[in-house]
Design an enzyme around this catalytic site. Structure first.
Site, short mmCIF file in Angstrom:
data_model
loop_
_atom_site.label_atom_id
_atom_site.label_comp_id
_atom_site.label_asym_id
_atom_site.label_seq_id
_atom_site.Cartn_x
_atom_site.Cartn_y
_atom_site.Cartn_z
N HIS A 1 -45.29 20.80 12.14
CA HIS A 1 -44.90 21.68 11.03
C HIS A 1 -43.89 22.74 11.44
O HIS A 1 -43.99 23.32 12.52
CB HIS A 1 -46.10 22.45 10.45
CG HIS A 1 -47.43 21.85 10.73
ND1 HIS A 1 -48.11 21.10 9.80
CD2 HIS A 1 -48.22 21.88 11.84
CE1 HIS A 1 -49.26 20.71 10.33
NE2 HIS A 1 -49.34 21.16 11.56
N ASN B 1 -47.85 18.69 22.66
CA ASN B 1 -48.01 19.12 21.27
C ASN B 1 -47.31 20.47 21.08
O ASN B 1 -47.58 21.43 21.81
CB ASN B 1 -49.50 19.27 20.96
CG ASN B 1 -49.73 19.66 19.52
OD1 ASN B 1 -49.82 18.81 18.64
ND2 ASN B 1 -49.80 20.97 19.26
N THR C 1 7.00 -3.13 -6.78
CA THR C 1 6.37 -4.08 -5.86
C THR C 1 7.38 -5.07 -5.25
O THR C 1 7.23 -5.47 -4.09
CB THR C 1 5.23 -4.84 -6.57
OG1 THR C 1 5.66 -5.22 -7.89
CG2 THR C 1 4.00 -3.98 -6.72
N ALA D 1 0.83 -1.22 0.00
CA ALA D 1 0.00 0.00 0.00
C ALA D 1 0.86 1.26 0.00
O ALA D 1 0.46 2.30 0.52
CB ALA D 1 -0.92 0.00 1.22
N ALA D 2 2.07 1.16 -0.58
CA ALA D 2 2.97 2.32 -0.51
C ALA D 2 2.84 3.25 -1.70
O ALA D 2 3.28 4.39 -1.66
CB ALA D 2 4.41 1.83 -0.40
N ASP E 1 -5.15 -2.40 -3.48
CA ASP E 1 -6.15 -1.86 -4.42
C ASP E 1 -7.02 -2.93 -5.07
O ASP E 1 -7.62 -2.71 -6.10
CB ASP E 1 -5.46 -0.99 -5.48
CG ASP E 1 -4.53 -1.78 -6.40
OD1 ASP E 1 -4.28 -2.97 -6.11
OD2 ASP E 1 -4.06 -1.21 -7.40
N ASN F 1 -7.23 1.30 -10.20
CA ASN F 1 -6.15 2.21 -10.59
C ASN F 1 -6.68 3.58 -11.00
O ASN F 1 -5.92 4.54 -11.07
CB ASN F 1 -5.33 1.61 -11.74
CG ASN F 1 -4.59 0.36 -11.28
OD1 ASN F 1 -4.01 0.33 -10.21
ND2 ASN F 1 -4.68 -0.69 -12.07
N ARG G 1 -48.32 38.14 24.35
CA ARG G 1 -48.35 38.85 23.07
C ARG G 1 -49.14 40.13 23.27
O ARG G 1 -49.90 40.26 24.24
CB ARG G 1 -48.99 37.98 21.98
CG ARG G 1 -50.45 37.66 22.23
CD ARG G 1 -51.05 36.81 21.11
NE ARG G 1 -52.45 36.57 21.34
CZ ARG G 1 -53.06 35.40 21.26
NH1 ARG G 1 -52.37 34.31 20.97
NH2 ARG G 1 -54.35 35.30 21.46
N GLU H 1 4.65 -7.10 -17.75
CA GLU H 1 3.88 -5.89 -17.45
C GLU H 1 3.50 -5.17 -18.75
O GLU H 1 4.22 -5.27 -19.74
CB GLU H 1 4.71 -4.95 -16.57
CG GLU H 1 4.87 -5.45 -15.16
CD GLU H 1 3.56 -5.79 -14.48
OE1 GLU H 1 2.67 -4.92 -14.38
OE2 GLU H 1 3.39 -6.95 -14.05
C1 UD1 Z 1 0.28 -4.83 -10.50
C2 UD1 Z 1 1.07 -5.97 -11.12
C3 UD1 Z 1 0.34 -6.44 -12.38
C4 UD1 Z 1 -1.07 -6.85 -12.02
C5 UD1 Z 1 -1.82 -5.72 -11.29
C6 UD1 Z 1 -3.14 -6.23 -10.76
C7 UD1 Z 1 3.45 -5.60 -10.62
C8 UD1 Z 1 4.77 -5.19 -11.15
N1 UD1 Z 1 2.41 -5.55 -11.44
O1 UD1 Z 1 0.27 -3.76 -11.43
O2 UD1 Z 1 1.04 -7.53 -12.95
O3 UD1 Z 1 -1.76 -7.21 -13.20
O4 UD1 Z 1 -1.05 -5.26 -10.17
O5 UD1 Z 1 -3.92 -5.22 -10.20
O6 UD1 Z 1 3.38 -5.99 -9.47
N2 UD1 Z 1 3.11 -0.60 -4.44
C9 UD1 Z 1 4.00 -0.45 -3.41
N3 UD1 Z 1 5.25 -0.01 -3.67
C10 UD1 Z 1 5.70 0.26 -4.91
C11 UD1 Z 1 4.80 0.08 -5.99
C12 UD1 Z 1 3.51 -0.34 -5.72
O7 UD1 Z 1 3.65 -0.69 -2.25
O8 UD1 Z 1 6.87 0.63 -5.05
C13 UD1 Z 1 1.74 -1.07 -4.14
C14 UD1 Z 1 0.64 -0.09 -4.58
O9 UD1 Z 1 0.31 0.79 -3.52
C15 UD1 Z 1 -0.51 -1.02 -4.93
C16 UD1 Z 1 0.19 -2.32 -5.34
O10 UD1 Z 1 1.53 -2.25 -4.88
O11 UD1 Z 1 -1.34 -1.30 -3.84
C17 UD1 Z 1 0.21 -2.52 -6.86
O12 UD1 Z 1 0.77 -1.37 -7.45
P1 UD1 Z 1 0.13 -0.75 -8.76
O13 UD1 Z 1 0.92 0.43 -9.13
O14 UD1 Z 1 -1.32 -0.60 -8.62
O15 UD1 Z 1 0.47 -1.93 -9.78
P2 UD1 Z 1 -0.30 -2.26 -11.11
O16 UD1 Z 1 0.19 -1.39 -12.19
O17 UD1 Z 1 -1.75 -2.31 -10.85
MG MG Z 2 -2.98 -1.72 -9.32
#
Ligand code: UD1
Ligand code: MG
Length: 465
Positions: free
Chosen positions: A370, A384, A88, A11-12, A114, A234, A447, A165
């Site tokens: 009312h 009332n 990721t 979630a970063a 997400d 996204n 009044r 990707e």
């Molecule tokens: C990612 C996948 C993709 C997949 C898709 C599904 C990778 C490289 N790609 O792409 O294959 O089809 O999800 O929804 O993993 N995040 C971090 N740190 C980072 C980058 C991202 O914590 O440095 C977190 C984001 O907050 C998010 C999640 O990783 O919750 C996925 O990142 P996002 O940018 O949404 O990846 P996608 O492009 O959707």
């Molecule tokens: Mg995503």
């Protein structure tokens, strides 16, 4: 099993494509942040397997905000910081670097913040695919979609596969409709062996977690039919799609439990809302937060209820707005009433159009039919309040209380200059401005005396041209 699974939620990321100010993981979906949906779903999955895994959330962008939000509902969650978002795989590296114990878990589950619709069935199927086969090192959930834009493509090759990707895919690969969901289970040993060697030689210059899946590895792509469960958020189009899917599921559950919707697709009902059987919901009703509606209630069109309790048999007529209040059995409210925080509406009370209550306790069978304002007041049973009743509760600095006993009759267009205390069985004549207490049984008229001059009207009546 308890120590064998570590769960990490990614979630970063900034969520740039959403184009909103708040971090993506906190975007609300039916009143609850996306990441909270993921946490609830993980909770159900763990209950099914009777496990209590340690859950870590990788935070980065606006991390304090994300942490604070998660902590309020999930105090046992731990956090890992990814200062710079390098992809990721880098996020996963941060998890292990800051969480040495995590290497001891036999399995590691990785899910993105997400993907809020992945439920316990999906988690369970993918987990079983890994644990039931000793040779398999990792399992990734994949699905077919008519619109693969944005997803990593599953490039099948002999018995294995690669995840490519979108940015790195060639024209042929871009047409592949089998895609990666972003949900994975690993044997932690597989991560230990390969995470360090992932490179960022790709179009984004990011370290991809998907590189833990290669045709040369003994890994599985597990196919799912219900592709909607893996909808990744996204952008705001996908957020609305996910809300619609979840909303339908919530409403369907209510319908099966005996709640009748006249047009469910026009209603907005958050997951936290509780409804009892026999209640009828008209089109365009909005129910939010910690709201509880009892049995056999009627909520007409345009009614909005937030963080309120409405007991059985009550009717809330069109376009009424209720917030932070409690309504007892068989009350009738509206149309177009506003019941503000701290209002306690007694059994069988009648509150009519253009009536506003705030921090007011109305006992059983009080009637305010009312155009009235009842603020900072206690009104006794059976009293009332006539049309145009007003509590003058605010002196410019402080709020003051109006108390009226039971079975009193307050004539129309009367004002109570608070603080003021009226007893039981009091009668106030219409048009009175009351600024002195009235004892029980008292009559008050405040009044000006009427003056009538016969024949004098013509002096004042104007002729129209
Ligand atoms: C990612 C996948 C993709 C997949 C898709 C599904 C990778 C490289 N790609 O792409 O294959 O089809 O999800 O929804 O993993 N995040 C971090 N740190 C980072 C980058 C991202 O914590 O440095 C977190 C984001 O907050 C998010 C999640 O990783 O919750 C996925 O990142 P996002 O940018 O949404 O990846 P996608 O492009 O959707
Ligand atoms: Mg995503």
């Amino acid at each position: 099993m308890a120590d064998s699974l570590g769960i990490v939620i990614l979630a970063a990321g900034k969520g740039t494509r959403l184009k909103v100010d708040i971090p993506k993981s906190l975007c609300p979906m039916l009143g609850k942040p996306l990441v909270d949906h993921v946490l609830s779903n993980l909770d159900s999955f763990q209950k099914e397997f009777d496990i209590r895994a340690k859950i870590s959330v990788v935070v980065g962008h606006k991390k304090e905000m994300v942490k604070e939000s998660i902590c309020t509902s999930w105090p046992e969650i731990t956090f890992v910081t990814q200062e710079e978002q390098k992809g990721t795989a880098h996020a996963l590296q941060c998890y292990f670097d800051q969480n040495k114990d995590a290497w001891n878990s036999k399995y590691t589950l990785v899910v993105c913040a997400d993907t809020p619709l992945i439920g316990k069935e999906e988690f369970s199927k993918l987990f079983k695919a890994l644990i039931d086969d000793d040779a398999t090192q990792a399992s990734a959930a994949v699905f077919e979609t008519a619109n693969p834009t944005g997803y990593g493509r599953i490039v099948l090759e002999g018995k294995g596969f690669d995840i490519v990707e979108e940015k790195d895919a060639d024209e042929v690969q871009k047409k592949i409709t089998l895609v990666n969901s972003g949900l994975y289970f690993f044997r932690t040993s597989h991560i230990k062996e390969h995470l360090g060697s992932i490179e960022n030689q790709n179009k984004s210059g990011e370290f991809y977690l998907t590189d833990l899946f290669k045709r040369s590895f003994n890994v599985k792509a597990v196919s799912y039919k219900d592709s909607y469960k893996f909808l990744g958020i996204n952008n705001l189009v996908q957020l609305e799609q996910a809300c619609e899917i979840k909303q339908k599921e919530i409403i369907r559950n209510h319908q099966l439990a005996g709640i009748r919707f006249l047009n469910s697709s026009s209603c907005y009902i958050e997951e936290s809302v509780q409804l009892a059987a026999g209640t009828v919901i008209y089109p365009g009703v909005v129910l939010e937060g910690q709201t509880k509606i009892g049995p056999e209630c009627v909520l007409e069109s345009g009614v909005v209820v937030k963080d309120s309790e409405i007991a059985g048999g009550s009717s809330i007529f069109a376009n009424s707005y209720l917030e932070g209040c409690k309504v007892n059995e068989k009350a009738r409210i509206g149309p177009m009433a506003r019941i503000r925080p701290g209002s306690k509406i007694g059994e069988s009370c009648k509150i009519g159009n253009f009536v506003e209550t705030k921090n007011a306790q109305l006992d059983k069978k009080v009637s305010v039919s009312h155009l009235s304002y009842v603020g900072d007041a206690k009104i006794g049973e059976g009293t009332n309040l006539g049309c145009g009743f007003i509590t003058c509760n605010y002196d410019g600095a402080k709020k003051h209380l109006t108390t009226i006993g039971k079975n009193s009759f307050i004539g129309s267009d009367s004002q109570m200059i608070a603080p003021i205390n009226l007893g039981d069985g009091v009668y106030v004549a219409s048009g009175s401005t009351i600024n002195k207490d009235i004892p029980s049984g008292g009559f008050a008229i405040a009044r000006q005396r009427q003056v009538t001059k016969e024949g004098m009207a013509k002096k004042f009546l104007k002729k129209k041209d």
